[in-house]
Every structure is written in C-alpha cells, then in structure tokens.
Design a protein around this motif. Structure first.
Motif, PDB file in Angstrom:
ATOM      1  N   LEU A  28       0.836  -1.188   0.000  1.00 48.74           N
ATOM      2  CA  LEU A  28       0.000   0.000   0.000  1.00 48.74           C
ATOM      3  C   LEU A  28       0.875   1.243   0.000  1.00 48.74           C
ATOM      4  N   THR A  29       0.487   2.189  -0.824  1.00 50.71           N
ATOM      5  CA  THR A  29       1.254   3.427  -0.911  1.00 50.71           C
ATOM      6  C   THR A  29       0.450   4.577  -0.333  1.00 50.71           C
ATOM      7  N   LYS A  30       1.174   5.560   0.168  1.00 46.10           N
ATOM      8  CA  LYS A  30       0.571   6.793   0.659  1.00 46.10           C
ATOM      9  C   LYS A  30       1.351   7.936   0.033  1.00 46.10           C
ATOM     10  N   ASN A  31       0.661   8.791  -0.673  1.00 48.39           N
ATOM     11  CA  ASN A  31       1.295   9.890  -1.403  1.00 48.39           C
ATOM     12  C   ASN A  31       2.358   9.380  -2.378  1.00 48.39           C
ATOM     13  N   GLY A  32       2.091   8.237  -2.990  1.00 49.22           N
ATOM     14  CA  GLY A  32       2.980   7.698  -4.002  1.00 49.22           C
ATOM     15  C   GLY A  32       4.193   6.963  -3.472  1.00 49.22           C
ATOM     16  N   ARG A  33       4.289   6.816  -2.168  1.00 51.26           N
ATOM     17  CA  ARG A  33       5.446   6.125  -1.577  1.00 51.26           C
ATOM     18  C   ARG A  33       4.971   4.905  -0.794  1.00 51.26           C
ATOM     19  N   GLY A  34       5.787   3.850  -0.796  1.00 53.54           N
ATOM     20  CA  GLY A  34       5.448   2.653  -0.048  1.00 53.54           C
ATOM     21  C   GLY A  34       5.276   2.954   1.427  1.00 53.54           C
ATOM     22  N   LYS A  35       4.209   2.423   2.031  1.00 55.81           N
ATOM     23  CA  LYS A  35       3.933   2.701   3.434  1.00 55.81           C
ATOM     24  C   LYS A  35       3.636   1.435   4.225  1.00 55.81           C
ATOM     25  N   TYR A  36       2.826   0.528   3.677  1.00 53.05           N
ATOM     26  CA  TYR A  36       2.396  -0.665   4.406  1.00 53.05           C
ATOM     27  C   TYR A  36       2.435  -1.889   3.489  1.00 53.05           C
ATOM     28  N   VAL A  37       2.465  -3.055   4.149  1.00 52.77           N
ATOM     29  CA  VAL A  37       2.370  -4.323   3.423  1.00 52.77           C
ATOM     30  C   VAL A  37       1.302  -5.162   4.109  1.00 52.77           C
ATOM     31  N   LEU A  38       0.398  -5.699   3.331  1.00 51.97           N
ATOM     32  CA  LEU A  38      -0.615  -6.618   3.832  1.00 51.97           C
ATOM     33  C   LEU A  38      -0.311  -8.000   3.281  1.00 51.97           C
ATOM     34  N   LEU A  39      -0.339  -9.003   4.175  1.00 50.79           N
ATOM     35  CA  LEU A  39      -0.159 -10.361   3.696  1.00 50.79           C
ATOM     36  C   LEU A  39      -0.961 -11.325   4.540  1.00 50.79           C
ATOM     37  N   ASP A  40      -1.212 -12.468   3.980  1.00 53.77           N
ATOM     38  CA  ASP A  40      -1.974 -13.517   4.633  1.00 53.77           C
ATOM     39  C   ASP A  40      -1.264 -13.929   5.922  1.00 53.77           C
ATOM     40  N   ILE A  41      -2.025 -14.233   6.970  1.00 53.90           N
ATOM     41  CA  ILE A  41      -1.442 -14.569   8.274  1.00 53.90           C
ATOM     42  C   ILE A  41      -0.543 -15.802   8.185  1.00 53.90           C
ATOM     43  N   GLU A  42      -0.897 -16.765   7.346  1.00 49.07           N
ATOM     44  CA  GLU A  42      -0.057 -17.957   7.203  1.00 49.07           C
ATOM     45  C   GLU A  42       1.301 -17.598   6.606  1.00 49.07           C
ATOM     46  N   ASP A  43       1.302 -16.705   5.641  1.00 46.32           N
ATOM     47  CA  ASP A  43       2.565 -16.257   5.052  1.00 46.32           C
ATOM     48  C   ASP A  43       3.399 -15.497   6.084  1.00 46.32           C
ATOM     49  N   TYR A  44       2.738 -14.669   6.888  1.00 40.42           N
ATOM     50  CA  TYR A  44       3.433 -13.924   7.940  1.00 40.42           C
ATOM     51  C   TYR A  44       4.060 -14.877   8.956  1.00 40.42           C
ATOM     52  N   GLU A  45       3.284 -15.858   9.421  1.00 42.07           N
ATOM     53  CA  GLU A  45       3.793 -16.813  10.397  1.00 42.07           C
ATOM     54  C   GLU A  45       4.956 -17.622   9.830  1.00 42.07           C
ATOM     55  N   LYS A  46       4.868 -17.984   8.565  1.00 42.03           N
ATOM     56  CA  LYS A  46       5.953 -18.727   7.917  1.00 42.03           C
ATOM     57  C   LYS A  46       7.229 -17.879   7.892  1.00 42.03           C
ATOM     58  N   GLN A  47       7.079 -16.600   7.537  1.00 38.52           N
ATOM     59  CA  GLN A  47       8.242 -15.709   7.507  1.00 38.52           C
ATOM     60  C   GLN A  47       8.857 -15.550   8.893  1.00 38.52           C
ATOM     61  N   GLN A  48       8.015 -15.436   9.918  1.00 43.94           N
ATOM     62  CA  GLN A  48       8.516 -15.296  11.284  1.00 43.94           C
ATOM     63  C   GLN A  48       9.255 -16.557  11.734  1.00 43.94           C
ATOM     64  N   THR A  49       8.734 -17.719  11.373  1.00 46.30           N
ATOM     65  CA  THR A  49       9.386 -18.983  11.721  1.00 46.30           C
ATOM     66  C   THR A  49      10.756 -19.087  11.047  1.00 46.30           C
ATOM     67  N   ILE A  50      10.812 -18.721   9.786  1.00 40.58           N
ATOM     68  CA  ILE A  50      12.080 -18.757   9.050  1.00 40.58           C
ATOM     69  C   ILE A  50      13.077 -17.791   9.667  1.00 40.58           C
ATOM     70  N   LEU A  51      12.616 -16.605  10.029  1.00 37.38           N
ATOM     71  CA  LEU A  51      13.493 -15.614  10.645  1.00 37.38           C
ATOM     72  C   LEU A  51      14.057 -16.118  11.967  1.00 37.38           C
ATOM     73  N   LYS A  52      13.207 -16.717  12.807  1.00 35.96           N
ATOM     74  CA  LYS A  52      13.677 -17.266  14.090  1.00 35.96           C
ATOM     75  C   LYS A  52      14.711 -18.366  13.871  1.00 35.96           C
ATOM     76  N   LEU A  53      14.456 -19.237  12.901  1.00 44.26           N
ATOM     77  CA  LEU A  53      15.389 -20.315  12.597  1.00 44.26           C
ATOM     78  C   LEU A  53      16.736 -19.760  12.144  1.00 44.26           C
ATOM     79  N   LEU A  54      16.709 -18.770  11.270  1.00 44.04           N
ATOM     80  CA  LEU A  54      17.959 -18.162  10.794  1.00 44.04           C
ATOM     81  C   LEU A  54      18.733 -17.506  11.931  1.00 44.04           C
TER      82      LEU A  54
END
Length: 82
Positions: A28-54
């Motif tokens: 999502l952009t605000k005034n033409g600049r990137g501001k937020y990211v929306l993603l599915d909760i499963e994708d978010y949890e997967k990313q968090q798990t990968i980050l913790k493992l790394l």
C-alpha cells in the motif's frame, strides 16, 4: 509482479483481502510512496518462523566459532544425568 495499490483502495477492503489470499503481499502506498504491506497470516507466520530459525542458526554458528558451547564427554554425561 508486485501488487501495489494506493491506501485509498482500503475503502473497498474486500478486493484488497482477495489479493492477499493469493499468496502475494499487497503493498500500500501513501502519497505515491510505499507505506504498508498486507499479507496472509499464514505467510506472515511462515516468515517469522524462518526468521527465528535463521537467528538460531546464526547464534549456533557464532558459538561454534568461539568454542563456548563445546563440552567434553564427562561434562556432557554429567549434564544429561548419565
């Protein structure tokens, strides 16, 4: 191709949520600049798990380099109660 939408599109949030369910984040952009990211909760949890493992793998690698975590056989047996 990234899914980029202006934040004003949240007025019709059902369309935005449909896009998130396709497995791709919605930027999502605000005034033409990137501001937020929306993603599915499963994708978010997967990313968090990968980050913790790394992070854990990085900690283990550092411990191996310094030798802090190594134990001799007698210490290992004593700690395990064998």
């Amino acid at each position: 191709m990234p899914n980029i939408k202006p934040i004003s599109d949240l007025r019709n949030y059902n369309e935005i949520l449909k896009d998130c369910q396709n497995g791709e984040p919605v930027f999502l952009t605000k005034n033409g600049r990137g501001k937020y990211v929306l993603l599915d909760i499963e994708d978010y949890e997967k990313q968090q798990t990968i980050l913790k493992l790394l992070l854990q793998l990085n900690e283990a690698e550092e411990a191996i380099k310094t030798g802090d975590e190594w134990q001799n056989l007698d210490d290992l047996k004593r700690n395990l109660g064998v």
